[in-house]
Design a protein around this motif. Structure first.
Motif, PDB file in Angstrom:
ATOM      1  N   VAL A 268       0.845  -1.185   0.000  1.00 61.35           N
ATOM      2  CA  VAL A 268       0.000   0.000   0.000  1.00 61.35           C
ATOM      3  C   VAL A 268       0.885   1.242   0.000  1.00 61.35           C
ATOM      4  N   PRO A 269       0.719   2.156  -0.959  1.00 60.92           N
ATOM      5  CA  PRO A 269       1.500   3.392  -0.943  1.00 60.92           C
ATOM      6  C   PRO A 269       1.223   4.181   0.330  1.00 60.92           C
ATOM      7  N   GLY A 270       2.253   4.841   0.850  1.00 58.72           N
ATOM      8  CA  GLY A 270       2.074   5.617   2.065  1.00 58.72           C
ATOM      9  C   GLY A 270       3.297   5.528   2.953  1.00 58.72           C
ATOM     10  N   VAL A 271       3.103   5.866   4.232  1.00 60.18           N
ATOM     11  CA  VAL A 271       4.202   5.946   5.188  1.00 60.18           C
ATOM     12  C   VAL A 271       3.941   5.019   6.365  1.00 60.18           C
ATOM     13  N   ASP A 272       4.963   4.273   6.784  1.00 57.28           N
ATOM     14  CA  ASP A 272       4.943   3.504   8.019  1.00 57.28           C
ATOM     15  C   ASP A 272       5.933   4.155   8.980  1.00 57.28           C
ATOM     16  N   LEU A 273       5.481   4.498  10.170  1.00 56.12           N
ATOM     17  CA  LEU A 273       6.339   5.194  11.127  1.00 56.12           C
ATOM     18  C   LEU A 273       6.078   4.676  12.527  1.00 56.12           C
ATOM     19  N   SER A 274       7.140   4.464  13.284  1.00 57.47           N
ATOM     20  CA  SER A 274       6.994   4.119  14.693  1.00 57.47           C
ATOM     21  C   SER A 274       8.175   4.692  15.467  1.00 57.47           C
ATOM     22  N   LEU A 275       7.921   5.062  16.716  1.00 60.55           N
ATOM     23  CA  LEU A 275       8.955   5.571  17.619  1.00 60.55           C
ATOM     24  C   LEU A 275       8.693   4.979  18.994  1.00 60.55           C
ATOM     25  N   GLN A 276       9.703   4.331  19.565  1.00 57.91           N
ATOM     26  CA  GLN A 276       9.576   3.722  20.883  1.00 57.91           C
ATOM     27  C   GLN A 276      10.639   4.306  21.811  1.00 57.91           C
ATOM     28  N   VAL A 277      10.208   4.731  22.991  1.00 52.32           N
ATOM     29  CA  VAL A 277      11.098   5.267  24.012  1.00 52.32           C
ATOM     30  C   VAL A 277      10.871   4.482  25.294  1.00 52.32           C
ATOM     31  N   ASP A 278      11.933   3.898  25.841  1.00 52.48           N
ATOM     32  CA  ASP A 278      11.846   3.125  27.082  1.00 52.48           C
ATOM     33  C   ASP A 278      12.861   3.666  28.083  1.00 52.48           C
ATOM     34  N   PHE A 279      12.380   4.009  29.284  1.00 53.36           N
ATOM     35  CA  PHE A 279      13.248   4.519  30.339  1.00 53.36           C
ATOM     36  C   PHE A 279      13.233   3.540  31.503  1.00 53.36           C
ATOM     37  N   SER A 280      14.411   3.054  31.861  1.00 57.09           N
ATOM     38  CA  SER A 280      14.557   2.090  32.942  1.00 57.09           C
ATOM     39  C   SER A 280      15.342   2.733  34.079  1.00 57.09           C
ATOM     40  N   SER A 286      13.712  -1.587  38.527  1.00 59.73           N
ATOM     41  CA  SER A 286      14.644  -2.184  37.581  1.00 59.73           C
ATOM     42  C   SER A 286      16.015  -2.374  38.206  1.00 59.73           C
ATOM     43  N   THR A 287      16.789  -3.229  37.567  1.00 59.16           N
ATOM     44  CA  THR A 287      18.148  -3.474  38.041  1.00 59.16           C
ATOM     45  C   THR A 287      19.173  -2.560  37.394  1.00 59.16           C
ATOM     46  N   ALA A 288      18.758  -1.734  36.406  1.00 59.93           N
ATOM     47  CA  ALA A 288      19.706  -0.890  35.673  1.00 59.93           C
ATOM     48  C   ALA A 288      19.056   0.435  35.311  1.00 59.93           C
ATOM     49  N   ASN A 289      19.887   1.442  35.083  1.00 63.95           N
ATOM     50  CA  ASN A 289      19.437   2.767  34.658  1.00 63.95           C
ATOM     51  C   ASN A 289      19.876   3.008  33.214  1.00 63.95           C
ATOM     52  N   PHE A 290      18.914   3.139  32.312  1.00 64.35           N
ATOM     53  CA  PHE A 290      19.262   3.440  30.921  1.00 64.35           C
ATOM     54  C   PHE A 290      18.029   3.948  30.185  1.00 64.35           C
ATOM     55  N   LEU A 291      18.292   4.596  29.064  1.00 67.11           N
ATOM     56  CA  LEU A 291      17.250   5.122  28.190  1.00 67.11           C
ATOM     57  C   LEU A 291      17.462   4.542  26.802  1.00 67.11           C
ATOM     58  N   ARG A 292      16.402   3.969  26.223  1.00 67.30           N
ATOM     59  CA  ARG A 292      16.504   3.326  24.906  1.00 67.30           C
ATOM     60  C   ARG A 292      15.495   3.955  23.955  1.00 67.30           C
ATOM     61  N   LEU A 293      15.989   4.344  22.792  1.00 65.40           N
ATOM     62  CA  LEU A 293      15.143   4.915  21.745  1.00 65.40           C
ATOM     63  C   LEU A 293      15.284   4.086  20.484  1.00 65.40           C
ATOM     64  N   ARG A 294      14.155   3.814  19.841  1.00 68.23           N
ATOM     65  CA  ARG A 294      14.154   3.055  18.596  1.00 68.23           C
ATOM     66  C   ARG A 294      13.119   3.638  17.656  1.00 68.23           C
ATOM     67  N   THR A 295      13.491   3.834  16.402  1.00 65.92           N
ATOM     68  CA  THR A 295      12.572   4.399  15.434  1.00 65.92           C
ATOM     69  C   THR A 295      12.635   3.623  14.123  1.00 65.92           C
ATOM     70  N   GLU A 296      11.535   3.678  13.398  1.00 68.51           N
ATOM     71  CA  GLU A 296      11.430   2.986  12.114  1.00 68.51           C
ATOM     72  C   GLU A 296      10.603   3.856  11.171  1.00 68.51           C
ATOM     73  N   LEU A 297      11.111   4.066   9.969  1.00 68.27           N
ATOM     74  CA  LEU A 297      10.424   4.920   9.011  1.00 68.27           C
ATOM     75  C   LEU A 297      10.564   4.328   7.615  1.00 68.27           C
ATOM     76  N   TYR A 298       9.414   4.113   6.939  1.00 61.55           N
ATOM     77  CA  TYR A 298       9.406   3.606   5.568  1.00 61.55           C
ATOM     78  C   TYR A 298       8.405   4.406   4.744  1.00 61.55           C
TER      79      TYR A 298
END
Length: 429
Positions: A268-280, A286-298
């Motif tokens: 299907v023509p168009g845009v697929d987009l996602s953004l995930q942000v996780d803060f531990s 939690s057992t650890a301190n970190f920030l994780r960012l993940r993105t996907e764009l098509y």
């Protein structure tokens, strides 16, 4: 009988009305009529549509509205049309639905490069109390992975635009430290997870949804066996060995995604987009301190009828000291086409980026044939230095029956089979 009479009426209107001939494009929506629903409340159908009273009908309103209704998983079939309103320039939108009595039931044989063969089953009740609430259970038993998951979704919490998402899951997987034909040289460990998440979502515009969630997992690393061959100074093996035991991981997260079309990539023509942000953090349990960012764009472009060019990629970064099992690995959904899993960056990384271009041609019900070029790089800091790894490939592939994704890297000579469902039965009840 009611359905047959409605379809006959629709056919007559389609043949005799200039409004239907023009698909209602440009007319103002005077009202929306919902028919065929016996259990589903009309407000559920109206909220799922991409149209509201007073909107101007866009050229693609039928396709967009049909996709929106099918995404709810509540209906077997959906019919949409328009008819002249009571005033010039206005239209009445008619929606006819054929409801599922229960939901979806599936049993299948699965195969992935990461987990091997397995059997999976799932059952979803998709219209609890006629309000579009979804309750689902999934179970999978495979060569290298066992898992189950329970989920509950309320798309309109207490009649508002907010949605509620509840999930509980457990999994047990068998993992290699490295790829090798010699089992002793691979090393191995077991990774068990049990936990759940609670999320509140809301729409952003007409195409996006933002979900704020809290998730917690109890993670256990066990049955560790160090590889017989020392690689990279043996640091990764030492890291996995030191993590043996049970530790908690808690996250506050944001998930922003464009509502998917429900069809395979590139169709299907168009845009697929996602953004995930996780803060531990430790104060989140939690057992650890970190920030994780993940993105996907098509972005998908239709070049000719049935042919699509897709261009895009993924990227991720981690700040802080995350456990090794929370890093980015190039396997599963991140695996490169035409390349073995974890061939690039087997120890995972705190930063990764991948890009690909795919030109696909529809083969009707057979699926899609495609040409691809893809590359990725991954890196992570180790004792004051930075380890980097990268790879790329180009080749051909086929998506059989929109289920089985087979790619062959012409530059690597590697055949990869990736799929969600290799074969089985999926029934809408």
């Amino acid at each position: 009988m009611q359905r047959a009479l409605f379809l006959i009426l629709m056919a007559g209107l389609l043949c005799g009305s200039p409004l239907f001939a023009r698909d209602g494009t440009g007319y103002i929506v005077e009202r929306i009529e919902v028919r065929g629903n016996k259990k589903t409340k009309p407000k559920v159908i109206l909220r799922s549509l991409m149209l509201r009273k007073g909107d101007r009908l866009p050229p693609d309103w039928i396709a967009r509205s049909r996709q929106a209704l099918y995404r709810t998983r509540l209906f077997r079939t959906v019919h949409l049309a328009s008819k002249p309103g009571t005033e010039e320039g206005k239209a009445v939108v008619v929606v006819y639905v054929d409801e599922k009595r229960f939901g979806d039931l599936g049993v299948s044989l699965e195969y992935t490069e990461l987990d091997g063969f397995g059997i999976a089953s799932d059952a979803y009740h998709v219209n609890l109390w006629g309000e579009g609430k979804v309750v689902g259970v999934e179970y999978g038993l495979g060569e290298r992975l066992k898992h189950w998951r329970f989920s509950y979704t309320d798309p309109w919490l207490s009649g508002s635009n907010l949605s509620l998402h509840v999930q509980g899951s457990t999994s047990s997987s068998d993992r290699d430290l490295y790829r090798s034909k010699n089992p002793d040289a691979r090393g191995r460990y077991d990774l068990e997870r049990i936990g759940g998440s609670l999320g509140i979502g809301r729409p952003i515009g007409t195409a996006y949804r933002l979900i704020f969630k809290y998730s917690f997992e109890d993670v256990q690393v066990g049955d560790f066996r160090a590889p017989a061959e020392v690689r990279g100074g043996g640091l990764f093996a030492q890291e996995v060995g030191a993590a043996v035991g049970r530790k908690p991981v808690g996250f506050l997260g944001l998930d922003l995604h464009r509502r998917p079309s429900g069809r395979p990539w590139g169709s299907v023509p168009g845009v697929d987009l996602s953004l995930q942000v996780d803060f531990s953090a430790t104060y989140l349990g939690s057992t650890a301190n970190f920030l994780r960012l993940r993105t996907e764009l098509y972005r998908h472009f239709e070049t000719f009828s049935g042919q699509t060019f897709s261009l895009g990629g993924r990227a991720g970064i981690i700040f802080g000291a995350s456990p090794f099992y929370e890093r980015f690995f190039l396997d599963g959904p991140n695996q490169l086409r035409g390349m073995e899993r974890r061939e690039v960056g087997p120890e995972g990384g705190t930063r990764f980026v991948s890009a690909e271009g795919v030109y696909s041609v529809s083969l009707a019900r057979m699926g899609r044939f495609y040409l691809f070029a893809e590359g990725a790089g991954i890196r992570r800091p180790v004792n004051g230095t930075v380890r980097k790894d990268a790879g790329a490939t180009a080749g051909i592939g086929i998506l059989l029956f929109n289920r089985i994704d087979i790619s062959f890297g012409l530059t690597t000579g590697t055949l990869i089979v990736k799929s969600h469902r290799f074969g089985g039965i999926n029934v809408g009840l």
